[in-house]
Motif scaffolding. Structure first.
Motif, mmCIF file in Angstrom:
data_model
loop_
_atom_site.group_PDB
_atom_site.id
_atom_site.type_symbol
_atom_site.label_atom_id
_atom_site.label_comp_id
_atom_site.label_asym_id
_atom_site.label_seq_id
_atom_site.Cartn_x
_atom_site.Cartn_y
_atom_site.Cartn_z
ATOM 1 N N UNK A 218 50.349 5.815 -22.812
ATOM 2 C CA UNK A 218 49.722 4.684 -23.501
ATOM 3 C C UNK A 218 48.956 3.805 -22.525
ATOM 4 N N UNK A 219 49.528 3.611 -21.354
ATOM 5 C CA UNK A 219 48.851 2.821 -20.322
ATOM 6 C C UNK A 219 47.581 3.519 -19.867
ATOM 7 N N UNK A 220 47.609 4.830 -19.760
ATOM 8 C CA UNK A 220 46.425 5.586 -19.359
ATOM 9 C C UNK A 220 45.296 5.394 -20.365
ATOM 10 N N UNK A 221 45.608 5.492 -21.651
ATOM 11 C CA UNK A 221 44.569 5.351 -22.673
ATOM 12 C C UNK A 221 43.944 3.960 -22.655
ATOM 13 N N UNK A 222 44.769 2.930 -22.474
ATOM 14 C CA UNK A 222 44.239 1.569 -22.416
ATOM 15 C C UNK A 222 43.337 1.387 -21.204
ATOM 16 N N UNK A 223 43.710 1.963 -20.076
ATOM 17 C CA UNK A 223 42.898 1.832 -18.870
ATOM 18 C C UNK A 223 41.569 2.562 -19.009
ATOM 19 N N UNK A 224 41.581 3.712 -19.681
ATOM 20 C CA UNK A 224 40.335 4.446 -19.881
ATOM 21 C C UNK A 224 39.338 3.603 -20.673
#
Length: 208
Positions: free
Chosen positions: A34-40
């Protein structure tokens, strides 16, 4: 990023996929995915803005706000990058920062590609997590709109008729108001029109 499913999908993991999973490291947790998607999303938005500025003022020095924002985002991307530098330094100008952000986005895409797969059942890309799977939310297709039933069609027909009736009524009212303004107010009953040939006719007096 992934947009279309691969031409061929295999639900069972092959030996090559198992070796690739071992080479790519441990699968992420749900919170990390989830953190990866937000950062993208955040990094892509910043990269788009910086690219727009760099096309006109590529050699201009960075403002303090942009520098702090860029270095903060790149630091948050450390768990998904090959070089886990917790204190990255932003490039000194807009052009350099544009290239730098593009490289970080490419590393995030590589991480996602290593830990996702196409799910036939979900009809979308999914994360291969430590305790299961989860759809990649920003790539999950939206459900199609359900077809309108007979009752819904009747409501749409009634609403369409109401709209047409109100439009016709507004047209008639506007036409009547324009006609009344063109004709002018009606003459009062007790008003006597002046005689056209009388000496005190204001139209004749203006011709003297």
């Amino acid at each position: 990023m992934f947009k279309n499913p691969p031409p061929e999908t295999h639900p069972a993991r092959s030996a090559q996929e198992i070796r690739a999973a071992r080479r790519n490291g441990q699968p992420p947790t749900l919170s990390l995915a989830t953190r990866h998607e937000a950062l993208v999303l955040r990094l892509a938005a910043l990269h788009k803005d910086v690219s727009t500025l760099a096309t006109r003022r590529g050699r201009q020095d960075l403002s303090e706000t942009v520098r702090v924002l860029a270095e903060g985002l790149m630091a948050e991307c450390a768990p998904f990058r090959a070089s886990r530098d917790r204190l990255p330094v932003a490039a000194p100008d807009l052009g350099g920062l544009c290239v730098q952000l593009g490289q970080v986005l490419a590393q995030l895409e590589h991480y996602e590609r290593c830990h996702t797969f196409w799910s036939v059942g979900e009809n979308c890309w999914c994360w291969r997590l430590a305790g299961g799977t989860a759809p990649v939310r920003r790539l999950k297709p939206q459900p199609t709109t359900a077809p309108v039933g007979p009752r819904g069609q009747d409501l749409r027909d009634k609403l369409g008729k109401m709209i047409v009736a109100r439009r016709n009524q507004a047209y008639e009212l506007g036409f009547a108001a324009g006609r009344a303004a063109r004709i002018g107010p009606p003459v009062p009953p007790d008003c006597v029109e002046p005689d056209a040939i009388a000496e005190n006719n204001p139209r004749l007096l203006s011709l003297d």
